[in-house]
Design a protein around this motif. Sequence first.
Motif, PDB file in Angstrom:
ATOM      1  N   ALA B 232      55.041 -18.402  -2.678  1.00  0.00           N
ATOM      2  CA  ALA B 232      56.157 -18.165  -3.589  1.00  0.00           C
ATOM      3  C   ALA B 232      57.094 -17.096  -3.014  1.00  0.00           C
ATOM      4  CB  ALA B 232      55.639 -17.741  -4.958  1.00  0.00           C
ATOM      5  N   ARG B 300      62.700 -14.849 -10.105  1.00  0.00           N
ATOM      6  CA  ARG B 300      61.970 -15.332 -11.289  1.00  0.00           C
ATOM      7  C   ARG B 300      61.807 -16.850 -11.240  1.00  0.00           C
ATOM      8  NH1 ARG B 300      61.188 -10.911 -14.182  1.00  0.00           N
ATOM      9  NH2 ARG B 300      62.877  -9.381 -14.306  1.00  0.00           N
ATOM     10  N   GLN B 302      61.505 -18.629  -8.734  1.00  0.00           N
ATOM     11  CA  GLN B 302      60.513 -18.969  -7.707  1.00  0.00           C
ATOM     12  C   GLN B 302      59.119 -18.473  -8.085  1.00  0.00           C
ATOM     13  OE1 GLN B 302      61.019 -20.828  -4.923  1.00  0.00           O
ATOM     14  NE2 GLN B 302      63.177 -21.164  -5.423  1.00  0.00           N
ATOM     15  N   GLY B 303      59.007 -17.873  -9.282  1.00  0.00           N
ATOM     16  CA  GLY B 303      57.674 -17.514  -9.773  1.00  0.00           C
ATOM     17  C   GLY B 303      57.265 -16.064  -9.597  1.00  0.00           C
ATOM     18  N   THR B 305      56.157 -12.550 -10.490  1.00  0.00           N
ATOM     19  CA  THR B 305      55.505 -12.071 -11.717  1.00  0.00           C
ATOM     20  C   THR B 305      56.178 -10.796 -12.209  1.00  0.00           C
ATOM     21  OG1 THR B 305      53.920 -10.878 -10.346  1.00  0.00           O
ATOM     22  CG2 THR B 305      53.288 -13.080 -11.114  1.00  0.00           C
TER      23      THR B 305
END
Lengths: 461, 461
Positions: B232, B300, B302-303, B305
């Motif tokens: 990610a 965000r 693209q994941g 956290t």
Amino acid sequence: MIAPALQNEFARLVGRENVFDDASDLLTYSYDAALLPAQSPGLALRPGTLEELGRVVALCNQEGLPLTIRGAGTNLSGGAIPEGKGVVVVTTALNRILEINQADMYAVVQPGVINQRLFDTALAQGLFYPPDPGSQAVSTLGGNVAENSGGLRGLKYGVTRDYVMGLNFFDTEGQLVKTGSRTVKCATGYNLAGLMVGSEGTLGVIGEIILKLIPPPQASRALLAVFDSMEAASQTVAAIIAARIVPATLEFLDNFTIRTVEDFSGAGLPVEAAAMLLIEVDGHPAQVADEAARVEDICRAQGATQVRPAKDAAERDRIWTARRSAIPALARLKPSVVLEDATVPRSQVPALVRFIRDLAAKHELTIGTFGHAGDGNLHPTIVFDQRDEKQFARVREAVEELFDKALELGGTLSGEHGLGLTKTRFLVKEVGPATLAWARRLKKAMDPKGILNPGKIVERD
Amino acid sequence: MIAPALQNEFARLVGRENVFDDASDLLTYSYDAALLPAQSPGLALRPGTLEELGRVVALCNQEGLPLTIRGAGTNLSGGAIPEGKGVVVVTTALNRILEINQADMYAVVQPGVINQRLFDTALAQGLFYPPDPGSQAVSTLGGNVAENSGGLRGLKYGVTRDYVMGLNFFDTEGQLVKTGSRTVKCATGYNLAGLMVGSEGTLGVIGEIILKLIPPPQASRALLAVFDSMEAASQTVAAIIAARIVPATLEFLDNFTIRTVEDFSGAGLPVEAAAMLLIEVDGHPAQVADEAARVEDICRAQGATQVRPAKDAAERDRIWTARRSAIPALARLKPSVVLEDATVPRSQVPALVRFIRDLAAKHELTIGTFGHAGDGNLHPTIVFDQRDEKQFARVREAVEELFDKALELGGTLSGEHGLGLTKTRFLVKEVGPATLAWARRLKKAMDPKGILNPGKIVERD
């Protein structure tokens, strides 16, 4: 004249239809845009593939034939003028854009691709190729690389050198040398790509070029600033740089150039102005608005009689195109034109502009001055008649004094046109004998028979 | 061991106090930051002026003595490791900033000036010197030029090569060769400055360097983005570039590097993260605000956290300094460290990250990966114990497989550390025999006796 047997060998390599030995064809390849005696080559060849190009180089070397590579022939220092007994290799058929890589933002091109075509093709894919020599509508990327061409966007975006990520070229034996990379950083081996840029066809024959592309600016604004003295215009250039603003373009035109260009183009330039600046700022919209306002304030503070934005993109394009037509506009005034390339540290532009005005008066010459003032790179252009020998002698004196002055001001012989045949003999003045000796040793090692564009950059032994 | 009579000659040139032949002194100059056997030189010299430097070069050439120039010795490819019978010339006394020109925005420096000192001095005068290798607090500008050093700002601002306007250097006879100019554009003669950049001390000895300075960015914002997978994080890098955003900095750190750096620095890094990105955007305040928001959105999407701005300049500096400490932090884990420099087109970063993870598993090695992901330039770092011969053999295998993979992905052997002694033998894999032959011909012509940093870039004959 190249012997028929050898012509047949070349025909075998590139096809009979790509071998030219007719006098009228050869005349086409006898000159470029520098004021120098024309010289027809013995033969002209038009290879159509990378492999053919390599084989032509190897055969020329084997036969000891001088080889001059030619793109569009827009060279301003005689770099494309061949040897009488040699071969001109035209790159017009090596005109493919081999790759535009969107993810990694680069292009791979053959040397005969025209600058404007790459620009347009990249822009259609959302990418930007900044180097824009005045000749961009016709000049080729191979020529741009060989001359390290600059352009109107040089101030902010740099010159051709800044966009060459890598290239391959043929050595004199016709072996392909690879240098640089498709990666944005490369510290692998000697920076031969950097050496080839600006080497004017004297060290190797460029095969393919990897060029960096960047995201296009989101916004831009073009301004015209009009002055009633050349001093005020040139001081404004220094004031903009001192304010830490870096416009994409910051061009200077004196009254003579303005009138001549207006007469040629009818673009609506202010023919009464003593001088004008063409300024373009680009980038983020807020930055563009800020910088345009600050530039306008600076122009007024320096005494501009008028500062106005281009009304729209059409007016901007019309004016920029007019500026690009300065060379043909000036060239039609008189039979002969010498377009110089004096370059100084930017703070010395006012001193250089004053000197050129006095030089014209002293030698009773007509000199129009325009150019990339933000880069310290001006193009004083002398229009005259070379059949008038006394006048021609005064031109030569004036040019030599101009070189001396540029060096005295901490400048250099050429900002973007190269040395070619016209400035080679002055090189030692700028760099000294040790540098010239090093350059000659380099040339000798890489081209032992001296076949690659003889006499350019370093004189013949 | 250098004969006493010759030592006296050197003492006459540079002063007795600048000649070092004590074994403990020579040990200091026997290694750099590459994992290679140390090799003490026969003598070390510390010239204090340009003239002394030139005389030292000439005497070495006359005597056929190998000469290795050394700045701070931070080289990561063995470029500063001398020959046993040769001379090390340290540049620490050639440490003057000769000029900072505000109007024309350049600096002239001697080779021993530390990068950070130029940065600070320029900034105090409202100017900016972008290239910032990880070693910038100690490494010298001469070394930066000889290696074409990159740094954390390379993505937006380029590398050392992009800032060298000109330089002079001594040829092997001790004659000063001048190349480039104080002008922003220069097309005068061969681009020897470009050739010297990255030439690792093998073609000449750099005397003075003219470096381009630019206006500092008006604003900047630093962001930390935390990811629970390396994929990610690396996909995010590609997504930012694809969005046509060019951050000043876009650095990747894997979990191992994060934990090691945090343990070393206590900067507050997220030790649970699988990977993180350090991102800095800079420029006009409105552009910075826009780009920071867009980068945050992309992270965000693209994941990521967690995505957060650095709280303040102090936190930003603490985190960036922690990142710069990656090498010492990793180096203290195990007796041996190999810091690699794999470089690929940026879109291939995810593939390279995956490959490195698998490589570590396959060879049972600990590899921390960090680096300039936005440039496609990663530093996989293997920590191990070279006294364990089997482990060391696996390290060598892994490194060779890494090179092969980088080339397979369209990359290059070195992004910014150079070839030095460690990668010279792999060069032919990337560029082929014709390129190597050209490079050797060049080296032979410019250094006929082979005294200049022998064995670097091209192997000995």
